[in-house]
Design a protein around this motif. Structure first.
Motif, PDB file in Angstrom:
ATOM      1  N   GLU A  78      51.576  31.248  33.769  1.00 14.22           N
ATOM      2  CA  GLU A  78      51.821  30.053  34.582  1.00 14.22           C
ATOM      3  C   GLU A  78      51.113  28.828  34.027  1.00 14.22           C
ATOM      4  N   VAL A  79      49.980  29.036  33.334  1.00 14.60           N
ATOM      5  CA  VAL A  79      49.210  27.905  32.801  1.00 14.60           C
ATOM      6  C   VAL A  79      48.778  28.193  31.370  1.00 14.60           C
ATOM      7  N   PHE A  80      48.572  27.114  30.634  1.00 15.64           N
ATOM      8  CA  PHE A  80      48.082  27.185  29.263  1.00 15.64           C
ATOM      9  C   PHE A  80      46.793  26.380  29.185  1.00 15.64           C
ATOM     10  N   ASP A  81      45.941  26.740  28.236  1.00 16.64           N
ATOM     11  CA  ASP A  81      44.675  26.040  27.979  1.00 16.64           C
ATOM     12  C   ASP A  81      43.668  26.189  29.117  1.00 16.64           C
ATOM     13  N   GLU A  82      43.925  27.076  30.052  1.00 15.81           N
ATOM     14  CA  GLU A  82      43.002  27.395  31.149  1.00 15.81           C
ATOM     15  C   GLU A  82      42.941  28.905  31.264  1.00 15.81           C
ATOM     16  N   GLY A  83      41.800  29.414  31.665  1.00 11.74           N
ATOM     17  CA  GLY A  83      41.652  30.851  31.811  1.00 11.74           C
ATOM     18  C   GLY A  83      42.492  31.415  32.940  1.00 11.74           C
ATOM     19  N   ILE A  84      43.095  32.563  32.686  1.00 12.16           N
ATOM     20  CA  ILE A  84      43.849  33.308  33.700  1.00 12.16           C
ATOM     21  C   ILE A  84      43.097  34.608  33.931  1.00 12.16           C
ATOM     22  N   ASP A  85      42.617  34.814  35.150  1.00 13.79           N
ATOM     23  CA  ASP A  85      41.889  36.037  35.475  1.00 13.79           C
ATOM     24  C   ASP A  85      42.868  37.188  35.660  1.00 13.79           C
ATOM     25  N   VAL A  86      42.604  38.288  34.959  1.00 11.69           N
ATOM     26  CA  VAL A  86      43.436  39.483  35.054  1.00 11.69           C
ATOM     27  C   VAL A  86      42.527  40.699  35.195  1.00 11.69           C
ATOM     28  N   ILE A  87      43.121  41.784  35.606  1.00 16.44           N
ATOM     29  CA  ILE A  87      42.413  43.062  35.671  1.00 16.44           C
ATOM     30  C   ILE A  87      43.187  44.047  34.815  1.00 16.44           C
ATOM     31  N   GLY A  88      42.469  44.793  34.007  1.00 12.56           N
ATOM     32  CA  GLY A  88      43.070  45.874  33.240  1.00 12.56           C
ATOM     33  C   GLY A  88      42.442  47.175  33.693  1.00 12.56           C
ATOM     34  N   ASP A  89      43.267  48.123  34.092  1.00  9.27           N
ATOM     35  CA  ASP A  89      42.740  49.420  34.520  1.00  9.27           C
ATOM     36  C   ASP A  89      42.751  50.357  33.317  1.00  9.27           C
ATOM     37  N   THR A  90      41.554  50.809  32.927  1.00  9.84           N
ATOM     38  CA  THR A  90      41.452  51.688  31.765  1.00  9.84           C
ATOM     39  C   THR A  90      41.110  53.110  32.190  1.00  9.84           C
ATOM     40  N   THR A  91      41.748  54.049  31.521  1.00 12.17           N
ATOM     41  CA  THR A  91      41.499  55.463  31.771  1.00 12.17           C
ATOM     42  C   THR A  91      40.679  56.073  30.638  1.00 12.17           C
ATOM     43  N   ALA A  92      40.078  55.229  29.797  1.00  9.94           N
ATOM     44  CA  ALA A  92      39.328  55.716  28.633  1.00  9.94           C
ATOM     45  C   ALA A  92      38.017  56.382  29.029  1.00  9.94           C
ATOM     46  N   MET A  93      37.504  56.079  30.219  1.00  4.84           N
ATOM     47  CA  MET A  93      36.248  56.689  30.677  1.00  4.84           C
ATOM     48  C   MET A  93      36.562  57.927  31.514  1.00  4.84           C
ATOM     49  N   SER A  94      35.551  58.580  32.011  1.00  5.65           N
ATOM     50  CA  SER A  94      35.764  59.814  32.767  1.00  5.65           C
ATOM     51  C   SER A  94      36.630  59.595  34.004  1.00  5.65           C
ATOM     52  N   THR A  95      36.531  58.411  34.606  1.00  2.49           N
ATOM     53  CA  THR A  95      37.392  58.053  35.738  1.00  2.49           C
ATOM     54  C   THR A  95      37.977  56.665  35.448  1.00  2.49           C
ATOM     55  N   PRO A  96      39.158  56.358  35.993  1.00  6.95           N
ATOM     56  CA  PRO A  96      39.747  55.033  35.766  1.00  6.95           C
ATOM     57  C   PRO A  96      38.831  53.920  36.280  1.00  6.95           C
ATOM     58  N   HIS A  97      38.797  52.809  35.537  1.00  2.00           N
ATOM     59  CA  HIS A  97      37.994  51.648  35.923  1.00  2.00           C
ATOM     60  C   HIS A  97      38.831  50.390  35.808  1.00  2.00           C
ATOM     61  N   GLU A  98      38.785  49.559  36.845  1.00  2.00           N
ATOM     62  CA  GLU A  98      39.394  48.235  36.773  1.00  2.00           C
ATOM     63  C   GLU A  98      38.380  47.299  36.127  1.00  2.00           C
ATOM     64  N   VAL A  99      38.787  46.660  35.044  1.00  2.00           N
ATOM     65  CA  VAL A  99      37.904  45.773  34.289  1.00  2.00           C
ATOM     66  C   VAL A  99      38.466  44.360  34.370  1.00  2.00           C
ATOM     67  N   GLU A 100      37.586  43.396  34.676  1.00  2.00           N
ATOM     68  CA  GLU A 100      38.012  42.001  34.795  1.00  2.00           C
ATOM     69  C   GLU A 100      37.966  41.320  33.432  1.00  2.00           C
ATOM     70  N   TYR A 101      39.033  40.599  33.127  1.00  2.00           N
ATOM     71  CA  TYR A 101      39.152  39.846  31.881  1.00  2.00           C
ATOM     72  C   TYR A 101      39.675  38.455  32.202  1.00  2.00           C
TER      73      TYR A 101
END
Length: 152
Positions: A78-101
């Motif tokens: 929706e926007v350029f040149d400004e940060g867009i907050d997203v969450i990525g859910d990773t299953t790489a650890m022992s339990t899934p974790h939502e990570v903020e980016y």
């Protein structure tokens, strides 16, 4: 800057995207694919891992379009040149974790299929510069003519 301010035509582009947040181990591919259709931009986010099982953007959950070698998502921009907050859910650890980016898409890096830009604000500014130069040249020519006519 919003997509409307850029005024891109429908089509396929690439755009530089930066990633902040998380542990610093995950990366995303940049430049990335950007498609525009009916005024909506969608970016293809390709993670360095295939362990991301969903992303959340502006409260909406997006599932991967591929998880073979890398997790790949198509998300709205929706926007350029400004940060867009997203969450990525990773299953790489022992339990899934939502990570903020935070993703930031650079409007000045947008390139069309044939290497052209979106034709938005940057092209408008360049066109305005050309018009200014042409007007200045016409004024200078008129002044020079008047000076020649007064000397005779």
């Amino acid at each position: 800057m919003t997509l409307g301010e850029l005024q891109p035509e429908d089509g396929s582009y690439t755009v530089e995207v930066s990633l902040e947040g998380g542990s610093g181990r995950a990366t995303i591919e940049s430049p990335t694919e950007l498609s525009v259709e009916d005024g909506q931009a969608m970016a293809e986010i390709t993670w360095s891992s295939n362990h991301y099982d969903y992303m959340v953007v502006d409260g909406e959950k997006y599932l991967p379009v591929s998880r073979e070698e890398h997790s790949v998502f198509e998300i709205p921009v929706e926007v350029f040149d400004e940060g867009i907050d997203v969450i990525g859910d990773t299953t790489a650890m022992s339990t899934p974790h939502e990570v903020e980016y935070t993703l930031t898409f650079a409007s000045d890096s947008i390139q069309g299929e044939n290497g052209g830009s979106t034709g938005g604000a940057g092209s408008t500014m360049a066109a305005a510069g050309i018009v200014i130069i042409a007007v200045a040249a016409a004024i200078a020519a008129t002044v020079m003519r008047k000076k020649r006519n007064t000397k005779a």
